[in-house]
Design a protein around this motif. Structure first.
Motif, PDB file in Angstrom:
ATOM      1  N   ALA A  88       0.848  -1.203   0.000  1.00  0.00           N
ATOM      2  CA  ALA A  88       0.000   0.000   0.000  1.00  0.00           C
ATOM      3  C   ALA A  88       0.874   1.240   0.000  1.00  0.00           C
ATOM      4  O   ALA A  88       2.056   1.204   0.378  1.00  0.00           O
ATOM      5  CB  ALA A  88      -0.926   0.008   1.214  1.00  0.00           C
ATOM      6  N   LEU A  89       0.295   2.341  -0.439  1.00  0.00           N
ATOM      7  CA  LEU A  89       0.900   3.655  -0.276  1.00  0.00           C
ATOM      8  C   LEU A  89       0.471   4.229   1.067  1.00  0.00           C
ATOM      9  O   LEU A  89      -0.595   3.903   1.591  1.00  0.00           O
ATOM     10  CB  LEU A  89       0.462   4.598  -1.396  1.00  0.00           C
ATOM     11  N   ASP A 148      -0.187   7.858   3.249  1.00  0.00           N
ATOM     12  CA  ASP A 148      -0.318   9.314   3.145  1.00  0.00           C
ATOM     13  C   ASP A 148       0.522   9.990   4.219  1.00  0.00           C
ATOM     14  O   ASP A 148       1.282   9.332   4.941  1.00  0.00           O
ATOM     15  CB  ASP A 148      -1.789   9.731   3.243  1.00  0.00           C
ATOM     16  N   LYS A 156      -1.583   6.714   6.992  1.00  0.00           N
ATOM     17  CA  LYS A 156      -2.728   5.863   6.707  1.00  0.00           C
ATOM     18  C   LYS A 156      -2.527   5.159   5.371  1.00  0.00           C
ATOM     19  O   LYS A 156      -2.215   5.798   4.370  1.00  0.00           O
ATOM     20  CB  LYS A 156      -4.013   6.693   6.684  1.00  0.00           C
ATOM     21  N   SER A 208      -3.307   3.222   1.793  1.00  0.00           N
ATOM     22  CA  SER A 208      -4.318   3.329   0.750  1.00  0.00           C
ATOM     23  C   SER A 208      -5.122   2.041   0.667  1.00  0.00           C
ATOM     24  O   SER A 208      -4.674   0.975   1.116  1.00  0.00           O
ATOM     25  CB  SER A 208      -3.652   3.614  -0.602  1.00  0.00           C
ATOM     26  N   LYS A 209      -6.304   2.126   0.087  1.00  0.00           N
ATOM     27  CA  LYS A 209      -7.174   0.949   0.000  1.00  0.00           C
ATOM     28  C   LYS A 209      -6.694  -0.032  -1.054  1.00  0.00           C
ATOM     29  O   LYS A 209      -6.850  -1.236  -0.906  1.00  0.00           O
ATOM     30  CB  LYS A 209      -8.608   1.395  -0.298  1.00  0.00           C
ATOM     31  N   SER A 210      -6.103   0.466  -2.122  1.00  0.00           N
ATOM     32  CA  SER A 210      -5.639  -0.405  -3.198  1.00  0.00           C
ATOM     33  C   SER A 210      -4.123  -0.346  -3.299  1.00  0.00           C
ATOM     34  O   SER A 210      -3.503   0.685  -3.010  1.00  0.00           O
ATOM     35  CB  SER A 210      -6.260   0.015  -4.535  1.00  0.00           C
ATOM     36  N   GLN A 220       7.385   9.033  -2.603  1.00  0.00           N
ATOM     37  CA  GLN A 220       6.230   8.295  -2.100  1.00  0.00           C
ATOM     38  C   GLN A 220       6.614   7.466  -0.875  1.00  0.00           C
ATOM     39  O   GLN A 220       7.724   6.943  -0.795  1.00  0.00           O
ATOM     40  CB  GLN A 220       5.657   7.372  -3.178  1.00  0.00           C
TER      41      GLN A 220
END
Length: 628
Positions: A559-560, A562, A566, A568-570, A579
């Protein structure tokens, strides 16, 4: 005569014609039941035939068929023991069966169960089907005692099932379980200075080794004889300006090439600290060596070349095509956990001690350092000249510099640094930086910085990754023998009870009761640096952690993250510059590692590719070690 046999209808065992019941399972012969005319025999037969079959004690057979057994202690402790034994041997072992006495059952401490019978099935065969022989008076046994025997056997077998599922599982040691001994928490020795590990980093040819050598010479750590020898040899090779640098660059290859290749270690004392200087190589080819050495740093001196064009090369690389080592080293030392930084703007004599040039460098580099999460209050800026001895151990004397700079000299700036916390309340962790020959014993010794805990002569340590236990024979701190070393000390530890070949750079000495993990499958939280080629699943990288380097592969981008952390969902298909992400990596070889939350020293990781650092991060989770 050819013996006549009959086959048991239950277990298919071949019995002799003279036997009326099966020697293996105890089931009566069917023909015997049909032809029996005695009423008492019929009653006995019907009693046994209506119950589930229980194994009887086998008798000696001429074939001596081997049988695997599992030994189970009756108190519930599982001790699994595989053995091939003959039926004749099994006959002498006490096996609960129909017709066994209760007295023998109480004395029996070990039950032997056939390996081929599942535990769950055996549990169903046991209750209520063990009968006691009639006593001497001919009276039958009481049903309560039969129930007791059945319940106990059922409990033992149930416990066996639980123990079998939990076999070879060691209870993990929790950090709060560790209790340091009193000698580990002793007060600071009187008259002994605290140790400060100071890394000197920066772009190639910025003057790091010259600055270190000059500082050592001014503080009396280099004799006049050695300095005169270095000056003479450097002039003979046409490198007269390298005389002070040769105090740190001692190998013939380093002197021939004129660049530092390995991390040089030197010692000096200030008013406040006993300083360990870690002179790091600045050339991009030797960044892995810089990572290995500078990970021990408590603070750092970032040396910058003030010459026109040289500062820009350190920032933007060759022609702006790549990242210079000024930027890369700054990013790396921040990822090491270094928060305090002294920026030494060197070679100010080459720009006539220009205030404008100093302010330009401070503006450009300061903006980048803030992007690396350095705080302005933790950065000290000092203009100096190592060759002309300006602003090193005393205020500058050149009028061009004194007219606009009244700040501290380099030595005062070092004394103003604050020591990070030394955690002696945690178990011992000593990553092995190098394996050297001990000056006191002449044997191989593990050299490195004590990250947590403490050791003393006679302490037991676990050597990883070999997994052998050894005893501390001698300890040397700054080449001087000592009896106790604590977190923060750089020591050479000579061990007894282990071959010196088992000590390797990248290994770890730790507490025997609190071993660190050895794994090659990890989950990382990373920050991608300035890259031109995106990071894909399957990308081959160099994985660096403390003092070891391993080839690795990105196996999964989870996941990435933020700015708040938190996920990411995908999951993304690739990663690009700046990143934050969670990834999984698989290493070619296992390394000593811990989650960053447990050990910062063993939890910081770096990914490099094509001679550049492409990501820095921390170990989020140790997944394990692949068998193959």
């Amino acid at each position: 005569m050819v013996p006549v046999h009959w086959t048991c209808s239950m277990c298919t065992f071949s019995n002799h014609e003279s036997m009326v019941y099966c020697e293996m399972c105890g089931v009566f012969r069917e023909n015997f039941v049909k032809s029996a005319k005695d009423g008492s025999v019929k009653d006995a037969v019907s009693t046994v035939s209506n119950e589930p079959r229980v194994s009887a004690s086998p008798k000696i057979d001429s074939s001596k068929t081997p049988m695997k057994t599992r030994v189970v202690a009756s108190d519930g402790d599982s001790a699994r023991k595989h053995a091939s034994t003959f039926i004749s041997t099994a006959n002498s072992t006490h096996v609960p069966s129909a017709g066994s006495s209760l007295g023998a059952e109480k004395k029996n401490k070990t039950h032997v169960l056939s390996e081929e019978i599942p535990v769950e099935r055996t549990a169903l065969l046991v209750p209520g089907h063990f009968q006691r022989k009639t006593d001497k008076s001919g009276g039958p046994s009481s049903s309560s005692q039969n129930d007791y025997v059945a319940q106990k056997l059922s409990s033992d077998i149930s416990q066996l099932n639980l123990d079998k599922n939990n076999a070879n599982i060691t209870k993990p040691c929790l950090p709060e379980e560790y209790k340091p001994e009193k000698w580990m928490l002793a007060d600071q020795e009187s008259g002994v200075l605290s140790q400060l590990n100071l890394a000197i980093v920066g772009h190639v040819d910025s003057g790091k080794s010259t600055l270190s050598g000059r500082l050592l010479h001014l503080l009396g750590r280099i004799s006049r004889k050695d300095m005169h020898k270095n000056e003479k040899e450097s002039k003979e090779k046409g490198k007269g300006s390298f005389a002070f640098a040769w105090a740190m660059d001692e190998s013939s290859e380093e002197r021939e090439r004129g660049v530092t290749m390995t991390v040089g270690v030197a010692y000096l004392e200030t008013k406040e600290y006993r300083v360990v200087l870690l002179d790091s190589p600045g050339h991009k080819d030797f960044v892995p060596n810089m990572i290995s050495g500078a990970t021990q740093a408590d603070a750092a001196i970032l040396v910058v070349d003030a010459s026109n064009g040289s500062f820009e090369a350190g920032m933007d690389g060759e022609g702006g095509k790549s990242v210079g080592q000024t930027k890369e080293h700054a990013q790396l030392i921040r990822s090491f956990g270094v928060e305090q930084l002294v920026v030494a703007v060197n070679k100010m004599d080459a720009v006539a001690y220009s205030k404008e040039r100093f302010e330009f460098i401070k503006l450009q580099l300061g903006s980048f350092l803030r992007s690396c999460n350095f705080k302005d209050s933790a950065i000290t800026w000092i203009p100096l000249s190592a060759v002309e001895n300006q602003t090193l151990i005393k205020p500058p004397s050149d009028a061009h510099l004194t007219c606009w700079y009244q700040g501290p000299c380099l030595l005062d700036a070092i004394d103003s640094l604050q020591l990070p916390s030394r955690d002696v309340t945690k178990p011992l962790i000593l990553p092995i930086c190098d394996v050297i020959k001990s000056q006191s014993t002449g044997q191989l010794a593990a050299f490195g910085k004590l990250e947590t805990g403490a050791i003393q002569n006679g302490s037991k340590v676990l050597v990883l990754p070999c997994g052998l236990e050894a005893t501390v024979k001698t300890i040397e701190r700054d080449t001087i023998s000592c009896s106790i070393a604590r977190a923060g000390d750089n020591v050479a530890v000579n061990l007894q009870g282990i071959d010196g070949n088992q000590l390797i750079p990248g290994g770890v000495l730790c507490h025997p009761g609190f071993p660190v993990a050895v794994a090659n499958h990890l989950e990382l939280k990373i920050l991608v640096l300035d890259i031109t080629i995106p990071i894909l699943i399957g990308s081959q990288v160099e994985f660096h952690i403390h003092h070891v380097k391993e080839a690795a592969r990105i196996t999964k981008i989870i996941a990435l993250l933020d700015k708040t952390g938190k996920p990411s969902k995908s999951a993304p298909r690739f990663l690009k510059s700046k990143q934050n992400a969670v990834v999984q990596v698989s290493l070619d070889g296992a390394v000593c590692v811990q989650e960053f939350s447990k050990s910062r020293a063993l939890g910081r990781a770096y990914l490099r590719s094509s001679g550049r650092t492409i990501a820095v991060g921390v170990v989020n989770r140790v997944i394990g070690q692949d068998e193959n």
